[in-house]
Write a protein that holds these residues in place. Sequence first.
Motif, PDB file in Angstrom:
ATOM      1  N   ILE A  78      16.463  46.096  53.965  1.00 18.44           N
ATOM      2  CA  ILE A  78      16.256  44.697  54.345  1.00 18.44           C
ATOM      3  C   ILE A  78      14.750  44.453  54.396  1.00 18.44           C
ATOM      4  O   ILE A  78      14.078  45.068  55.217  1.00 18.44           O
ATOM      5  CB  ILE A  78      16.884  44.394  55.721  1.00 18.44           C
ATOM      6  CG1 ILE A  78      18.370  44.762  55.738  1.00 18.44           C
ATOM      7  CG2 ILE A  78      16.684  42.939  56.084  1.00 18.44           C
ATOM      8  CD1 ILE A  78      18.960  44.767  57.124  1.00 18.44           C
ATOM      9  N   PRO A  79      14.183  43.617  53.543  1.00 21.52           N
ATOM     10  CA  PRO A  79      14.827  42.953  52.407  1.00 21.52           C
ATOM     11  C   PRO A  79      15.108  43.939  51.270  1.00 21.52           C
ATOM     12  O   PRO A  79      14.578  45.040  51.240  1.00 21.52           O
ATOM     13  CB  PRO A  79      13.775  41.918  51.977  1.00 21.52           C
ATOM     14  CG  PRO A  79      12.472  42.472  52.423  1.00 21.52           C
ATOM     15  CD  PRO A  79      12.765  43.280  53.660  1.00 21.52           C
ATOM     16  N   ASP A  80      15.937  43.467  50.305  1.00 20.51           N
ATOM     17  CA  ASP A  80      16.250  44.317  49.154  1.00 20.51           C
ATOM     18  C   ASP A  80      15.049  44.358  48.207  1.00 20.51           C
ATOM     19  O   ASP A  80      13.995  43.773  48.490  1.00 20.51           O
ATOM     20  CB  ASP A  80      17.534  43.843  48.458  1.00 20.51           C
ATOM     21  CG  ASP A  80      17.412  42.462  47.820  1.00 20.51           C
ATOM     22  OD1 ASP A  80      16.279  41.961  47.621  1.00 20.51           O
ATOM     23  OD2 ASP A  80      18.466  41.872  47.505  1.00 20.51           O
ATOM     24  N   SER A  81      15.189  45.011  47.074  1.00 22.72           N
ATOM     25  CA  SER A  81      14.063  45.199  46.152  1.00 22.72           C
ATOM     26  C   SER A  81      13.588  43.890  45.518  1.00 22.72           C
ATOM     27  O   SER A  81      12.523  43.855  44.903  1.00 22.72           O
ATOM     28  CB  SER A  81      14.431  46.210  45.068  1.00 22.72           C
ATOM     29  OG  SER A  81      15.567  45.759  44.354  1.00 22.72           O
ATOM     30  N   ASN A  84      15.113  39.713  49.003  1.00 21.35           N
ATOM     31  CA  ASN A  84      16.183  38.910  49.606  1.00 21.35           C
ATOM     32  C   ASN A  84      16.664  39.518  50.919  1.00 21.35           C
ATOM     33  O   ASN A  84      16.821  40.738  51.028  1.00 21.35           O
ATOM     34  CB  ASN A  84      17.375  38.814  48.645  1.00 21.35           C
ATOM     35  CG  ASN A  84      16.990  38.139  47.345  1.00 21.35           C
ATOM     36  OD1 ASN A  84      16.296  37.137  47.335  1.00 21.35           O
ATOM     37  ND2 ASN A  84      17.427  38.721  46.229  1.00 21.35           N
ATOM     38  N   VAL A  85      16.919  38.637  51.895  1.00 24.43           N
ATOM     39  CA  VAL A  85      17.490  39.033  53.177  1.00 24.43           C
ATOM     40  C   VAL A  85      18.777  38.225  53.359  1.00 24.43           C
ATOM     41  O   VAL A  85      18.722  36.998  53.420  1.00 24.43           O
ATOM     42  CB  VAL A  85      16.522  38.741  54.347  1.00 24.43           C
ATOM     43  CG1 VAL A  85      17.168  39.090  55.679  1.00 24.43           C
ATOM     44  CG2 VAL A  85      15.208  39.475  54.171  1.00 24.43           C
ATOM     45  N   PRO A  86      19.940  38.896  53.420  1.00 24.56           N
ATOM     46  CA  PRO A  86      21.173  38.143  53.676  1.00 24.56           C
ATOM     47  C   PRO A  86      21.037  37.370  54.991  1.00 24.56           C
ATOM     48  O   PRO A  86      20.482  37.899  55.960  1.00 24.56           O
ATOM     49  CB  PRO A  86      22.253  39.226  53.781  1.00 24.56           C
ATOM     50  CG  PRO A  86      21.670  40.438  53.127  1.00 24.56           C
ATOM     51  CD  PRO A  86      20.188  40.335  53.309  1.00 24.56           C
ATOM     52  N   PRO A  91      18.442  37.930  61.779  1.00 20.29           N
ATOM     53  CA  PRO A  91      18.104  38.306  63.161  1.00 20.29           C
ATOM     54  C   PRO A  91      17.761  39.793  63.315  1.00 20.29           C
ATOM     55  O   PRO A  91      16.900  40.145  64.126  1.00 20.29           O
ATOM     56  CB  PRO A  91      19.373  37.950  63.948  1.00 20.29           C
ATOM     57  CG  PRO A  91      20.085  36.950  63.111  1.00 20.29           C
ATOM     58  CD  PRO A  91      19.769  37.318  61.692  1.00 20.29           C
ATOM     59  N   ILE A  92      18.389  40.661  62.534  1.00 18.70           N
ATOM     60  CA  ILE A  92      18.088  42.092  62.561  1.00 18.70           C
ATOM     61  C   ILE A  92      16.662  42.318  62.070  1.00 18.70           C
ATOM     62  O   ILE A  92      15.915  43.130  62.618  1.00 18.70           O
ATOM     63  CB  ILE A  92      19.104  42.873  61.690  1.00 18.70           C
ATOM     64  CG1 ILE A  92      20.504  42.803  62.302  1.00 18.70           C
ATOM     65  CG2 ILE A  92      18.665  44.302  61.453  1.00 18.70           C
ATOM     66  CD1 ILE A  92      20.661  43.504  63.625  1.00 18.70           C
ATOM     67  N   ARG A  93      16.262  41.576  61.032  1.00 22.63           N
ATOM     68  CA  ARG A  93      14.896  41.670  60.497  1.00 22.63           C
ATOM     69  C   ARG A  93      13.881  41.147  61.514  1.00 22.63           C
ATOM     70  O   ARG A  93      12.838  41.757  61.745  1.00 22.63           O
ATOM     71  CB  ARG A  93      14.765  40.894  59.188  1.00 22.63           C
ATOM     72  CG  ARG A  93      13.387  41.052  58.537  1.00 22.63           C
ATOM     73  CD  ARG A  93      13.273  40.224  57.270  1.00 22.63           C
ATOM     74  NE  ARG A  93      13.152  38.812  57.571  1.00 22.63           N
ATOM     75  CZ  ARG A  93      11.994  38.186  57.806  1.00 22.63           C
ATOM     76  NH1 ARG A  93      10.854  38.843  57.767  1.00 22.63           N
ATOM     77  NH2 ARG A  93      11.983  36.902  58.062  1.00 22.63           N
ATOM     78  N   LEU A  94      14.191  40.025  62.164  1.00 26.62           N
ATOM     79  CA  LEU A  94      13.264  39.463  63.147  1.00 26.62           C
ATOM     80  C   LEU A  94      13.104  40.395  64.350  1.00 26.62           C
ATOM     81  O   LEU A  94      12.002  40.539  64.889  1.00 26.62           O
ATOM     82  CB  LEU A  94      13.739  38.074  63.592  1.00 26.62           C
ATOM     83  CG  LEU A  94      13.658  36.988  62.515  1.00 26.62           C
ATOM     84  CD1 LEU A  94      14.337  35.708  63.006  1.00 26.62           C
ATOM     85  CD2 LEU A  94      12.229  36.724  62.088  1.00 26.62           C
ATOM     86  N   GLN A 118       9.659  46.998  55.045  1.00 28.99           N
ATOM     87  CA  GLN A 118      11.104  46.998  54.846  1.00 28.99           C
ATOM     88  C   GLN A 118      11.802  47.776  55.954  1.00 28.99           C
ATOM     89  O   GLN A 118      11.238  48.716  56.507  1.00 28.99           O
ATOM     90  CB  GLN A 118      11.437  47.648  53.490  1.00 28.99           C
ATOM     91  CG  GLN A 118      12.913  47.590  53.117  1.00 28.99           C
ATOM     92  CD  GLN A 118      13.206  48.277  51.795  1.00 28.99           C
ATOM     93  OE1 GLN A 118      12.757  49.391  51.553  1.00 28.99           O
ATOM     94  NE2 GLN A 118      13.965  47.597  50.950  1.00 28.99           N
ATOM     95  N   ILE A 119      13.017  47.350  56.245  1.00 28.98           N
ATOM     96  CA  ILE A 119      13.923  48.151  57.068  1.00 28.98           C
ATOM     97  C   ILE A 119      14.691  49.031  56.084  1.00 28.98           C
ATOM     98  O   ILE A 119      15.463  48.519  55.264  1.00 28.98           O
ATOM     99  CB  ILE A 119      14.910  47.266  57.857  1.00 28.98           C
ATOM    100  CG1 ILE A 119      14.160  46.319  58.789  1.00 28.98           C
ATOM    101  CG2 ILE A 119      15.908  48.132  58.620  1.00 28.98           C
ATOM    102  CD1 ILE A 119      15.035  45.208  59.362  1.00 28.98           C
ATOM    103  N   LYS A 120      14.441  50.339  56.121  1.00 27.74           N
ATOM    104  CA  LYS A 120      15.166  51.253  55.239  1.00 27.74           C
ATOM    105  C   LYS A 120      16.591  51.443  55.729  1.00 27.74           C
ATOM    106  O   LYS A 120      17.523  51.501  54.934  1.00 27.74           O
ATOM    107  CB  LYS A 120      14.477  52.630  55.168  1.00 27.74           C
ATOM    108  CG  LYS A 120      13.391  52.768  54.161  1.00 27.74           C
ATOM    109  CD  LYS A 120      13.725  52.284  52.783  1.00 27.74           C
ATOM    110  CE  LYS A 120      14.365  53.284  51.872  1.00 27.74           C
ATOM    111  NZ  LYS A 120      14.664  52.698  50.548  1.00 27.74           N
TER     112      LYS A 120
END
Length: 177
Positions: A78-81, A84-86, A91-94, A118-120
């Motif tokens: 998150i995000p992908d390559s 993009n963030v679904p 909220p998980i990214r924030l 990125q969140i791996k």
Amino acid sequence: DIDDVGRKYHLELVLEDVLDKDGTVNCTAEVLYHLGNKNIAPDVHFTTEGELKNTDEADNVFYNRIKSLEKELVAENIPDSHGNVPPEMEPIRLLAWAAAGYVIWQNSTENTKFQLAQIKHVKQVKRSDEYLEFDYTILLHEMVSQEIIPWQMTVLWHPQHGVQVTQDSPQPKHPSE
């Protein structure tokens, strides 16, 4: 320069609300980087003029959604390559962004500039109390050296009590990263 103490910076900046791009507040800050000891986080004192958008409603919606899941949340990249963030992962990214801010502050020197890349991997940890707990593996981009540093952090969160990083540590780099 402050003799035998460190270097202090006086900053004036504008903070932009990540949820409301039109929402901004003026901020002044003093940041003191201590001499010699890289294990001491910089001292930061700041004031803001105004307030950013209240997130209580969105926080409670997210909290209730995660609490109602039958299985613990697990996600990767998150995000992908493509950047993009679904929407359901925003909220998980924030939350990772807020927690990474603490990690960055604690590990900053005058010669570093970290940014969450990125969140791996993120995995929710089952708890018996009201807090949500997540184990994150994030990638921090060190802008000066151009290194990508994997970092593990355990994050507790509750909408009324905020974000707390209970554990964090740099991780070994893998050849593919």
